[in-house]
Design a protein around this motif. Sequence first.
Motif, mmCIF file in Angstrom:
data_model
loop_
_atom_site.group_PDB
_atom_site.id
_atom_site.type_symbol
_atom_site.label_atom_id
_atom_site.label_comp_id
_atom_site.label_asym_id
_atom_site.label_seq_id
_atom_site.Cartn_x
_atom_site.Cartn_y
_atom_site.Cartn_z
ATOM 1 N N ASN A 89 52.802 -9.916 -24.347
ATOM 2 C CA ASN A 89 53.930 -10.338 -23.509
ATOM 3 C C ASN A 89 53.501 -11.372 -22.477
ATOM 4 O O ASN A 89 54.222 -12.331 -22.199
ATOM 5 C CB ASN A 89 54.550 -9.121 -22.829
ATOM 6 C CG ASN A 89 55.869 -9.487 -22.168
ATOM 7 O OD1 ASN A 89 56.729 -10.109 -22.782
ATOM 8 N ND2 ASN A 89 56.010 -9.145 -20.887
ATOM 9 N N VAL A 90 52.308 -11.189 -21.940
ATOM 10 C CA VAL A 90 51.792 -12.164 -20.969
ATOM 11 C C VAL A 90 51.675 -13.541 -21.639
ATOM 12 O O VAL A 90 51.970 -14.576 -21.037
ATOM 13 C CB VAL A 90 50.419 -11.707 -20.423
ATOM 14 C CG1 VAL A 90 49.786 -12.774 -19.538
ATOM 15 C CG2 VAL A 90 50.553 -10.392 -19.672
ATOM 16 N N ILE A 91 51.277 -13.533 -22.891
ATOM 17 C CA ILE A 91 51.094 -14.799 -23.615
ATOM 18 C C ILE A 91 52.432 -15.404 -24.013
ATOM 19 O O ILE A 91 52.655 -16.609 -23.880
ATOM 20 C CB ILE A 91 50.213 -14.553 -24.874
ATOM 21 C CG1 ILE A 91 48.799 -14.189 -24.450
ATOM 22 C CG2 ILE A 91 50.206 -15.765 -25.799
ATOM 23 C CD1 ILE A 91 47.917 -13.667 -25.573
ATOM 24 N N VAL A 92 53.333 -14.567 -24.465
ATOM 25 C CA VAL A 92 54.574 -15.070 -25.067
ATOM 26 C C VAL A 92 55.661 -15.377 -24.036
ATOM 27 O O VAL A 92 56.478 -16.278 -24.238
ATOM 28 C CB VAL A 92 55.087 -14.033 -26.104
ATOM 29 C CG1 VAL A 92 56.484 -14.369 -26.584
ATOM 30 C CG2 VAL A 92 54.134 -13.974 -27.282
ATOM 31 N N GLU A 93 55.661 -14.658 -22.911
ATOM 32 C CA GLU A 93 56.834 -14.721 -22.029
ATOM 33 C C GLU A 93 57.106 -16.120 -21.478
ATOM 34 O O GLU A 93 58.256 -16.464 -21.215
ATOM 35 C CB GLU A 93 56.713 -13.704 -20.886
ATOM 36 C CG GLU A 93 55.625 -14.012 -19.887
ATOM 37 C CD GLU A 93 55.570 -12.955 -18.771
ATOM 38 O OE1 GLU A 93 56.510 -12.158 -18.670
ATOM 39 O OE2 GLU A 93 54.563 -12.958 -18.032
#
Lengths: 451, 444
Positions: free
Chosen positions: B205-209
């Motif tokens: 999520n940290v990467i995609v958000e």
Amino acid sequence: MSQTDDEKAMERVAADAARAAGHSVKLTGFARYNAQLAASRFQLDNGLVIVLLPDERAPVFAYQTWYRVGSKDENPDRTGLAHLFEHLMFKGTTKHPVGELDRELESRGSQTNAATWVDWTYYTCALAVRPGNLATVVDFESDRMRGLALTQDVFASELDVVKNERRMSVDDSVMGRISETLFATSFTRHAYRWPTIGHLEHLETMQLEHARRFYDTYYAPNNATVVVVGALDPVEAITTLAKAYGAIPASKLPERRRSPEPEQTEAREARLKLPAVSAHVAMGYRAPGQSDPMHAALEIASEALLTGDNARLYKRLVTDEELATEVDGFLSPFAEPGIYEVLLTLRPGADAQRAIDIVQEELSRVGDGLTDGEWRKAQNGLTLSALDSLKDAEGLAEQLGHHETNSRAFEKTFEAIRRWENVQRGDVAQAAKTFFDPRRRTVVVNQPEST
Amino acid sequence: MNAPKVSRATLRGAVVLTVEEHSLPVVRFVIALRRGSAVDPEGQSGALRAMMELMLRGTDSKSRERFNAELEELGSSFNAVPGSEAAYFRGVALKRNLGATVNLIAEALSAPAFDAEEHAALIDEMVQALASDRDDDDTVAELFLRRAFYKGHPLQRSPLGEAPQVAKLDMEALRRLHANRVVASDIIVAFAGDITPDESLQAANVIVEKLPAGTAPSPLGASLPALPEPKGLRIVVADKPDRAQVQLRVANPGLAGVHPDTLALWLGIVAFGGTFTSPLTQEVRDVRGWSYVAHADFSRRQVLPSPIVLRSVPPKENAVDCLALEIELMDKLAQGQLPQAVLERSRSYMLGRYPFEVATAADMLNPVLRCELLGEPATEIFATPSRIEALSDAQVRAALIKHLQPANLTVAMVSTAADIRDELARKLPAATIEVVDFRTELGG
């Protein structure tokens, strides 16, 4: 379970195996890394060392036989014999004709292979834990420890393969030729001066008799370590090995006197003109053997010099001064003092001497100490790479075998994870001052005519 | 046994894969871009590689030096690995440093600086490195084989790029590529090692958000023209001075991973040249001593059809005979001539080898990713043994007969052309032979 209890358990394994096999088995060492991984060393009466690490992570096992013989044990006029011999070990015994070992182990799913270097030769296979697999590999490996049956035809054909391996990895390889020249120039007396693959002129004159003599001399239980890592029952594994190897007689190993390399007091240089697109530079600094505490200090220095985009050498040579396209390096993990290598691929037209001067400048500057950031980088980076080498049975076996063979200390496999804890920052600075002295340096430059 | 567990989730259009295994405090990770250099714009070979490399040279808030210092102090790695079908950012971190590493990755992916000076330096470095690559004969052989085999097709371009086109890659092209390709719907985030599926989702999520959602891309195959049909025996000789040996590659068209014959063809090729006891290896290496290397490769989990490639390195004196022998062996194989014992050993070998494919999280990471790229469930890797067992010998032979084309092989040789050219023409009169300088397009 405390370590004492661990060792008691392994003493029982040794006793049970000895009883079942009818041969003496002694526990001679134990080391634990974590709750899952602990290794034990056993020894049979004939001197064979067995390092066992039960590893329940996957239903597989690695089986490696390490012989304490490498190219440094060769006659300087007959180089390449240790490596050639590694090939010949797959060529059949009186019990198992040529081809049977590969056919049988492949049919069970193993990729059999082997490697030779300056200090050792080892044979490896990895199999699923299935009925008969351990017994089969033990049968083949114990049999070929003393039972090899070489014929002239097989010898001649494999010699051709080895000559072609040399042509591929050295004669037609710029970096192969440079590396060979670097070692030949760095060492004047020690056996590390010749290439493990051997000189072509020595391979051309190699005789079957030379191979037979080499085998009789060095392939013996008291010159070997068997490493077994995997999901195996310890008693069953040690019993199987003790039964198969226990009756093999020990050999009288020759006293190995090696000419120590005299201190290098002047820089050396060799120049080549091999056809190439780019110029290459190799620099070698005489370095300590792997057991020397200064070896770990140099490993830490090497992290700061070579690992990552911000490493001192990469930043200066590739990013800031745009002299090189590639910077690499290597601290030899040799039992005896080796070299610390720095390898550069230069841009067309780049000034090779300027690049050499920068390498020297940066190496010397480590003598002033590392930054806090570099220290953290070395700690984390070395820890990660040491842990990563334990990720599977084959990697673990390789580490255990290498350390046991080179320094009779399999436990260094686990100690390597925390090796930086025993090194002070002052040690790194001192190591740099001592070992990166330009007088201890050898430089090889390949300056092709086209650049 | 604590066998690795595989799980899959989706997050804002991105797929998140986890291979969970807690034996060591280490986590590997891959961020895969689902389409590789094959869909690079025409005339911009190397664009994807340049974009990926530039993303690692500083972000909006961190200079290149600062970014690398933070990553390196963690002991973590994070590298760009461009490929034809897909492209990957790969790395590894200590578990205790995973969070900080993921924060850096997220920043590089969503907010790369695309600094002008770094762009100029990178392009220059790439051009120089492409020239240096020609010093390695193995690399040269693979490069010229690719060009000959895929002639006229986008796949003929190396993912590493071609120097003249790389030299012209401007910043705007790379920015556009980043905007189009680094989007949530076009990536797979995979973690393997000391990580739970929940931790994996949080990290992903940290990467995609911060990435644009994007739109689901069209399948890779649909974006590309059909592969060229090979006709006749075509030989390209990359002429290089003073060679003692010949780097020899022989290619036959292969199959995509989803083709129904792929597994059978793959098993046949493993039997033919995938082990030390296989006929190709035996005949070239053991019987004649001609080459240290002698094997046949075929990747069975490719999205696009990938070739079957024979690799050997004979001395110049034996090179033409070695090529003729390999063609003869391929011809026999194409007639289904594969000894029963060899085929059975190959099957038994692959079944025995299978536990190593799923032994550790690190072992499983790539196969799981390949399944996802092929549109297959990750659990497909656990079906491998039963599928191999279910293959009949007749199916394997039928696949070899159907798909091997010994009259239409593509050959690349790195050699001193004068040493072999006449002999090639004499012993292989039906071949089309083209000699090119090994520095072609470098201006050497």
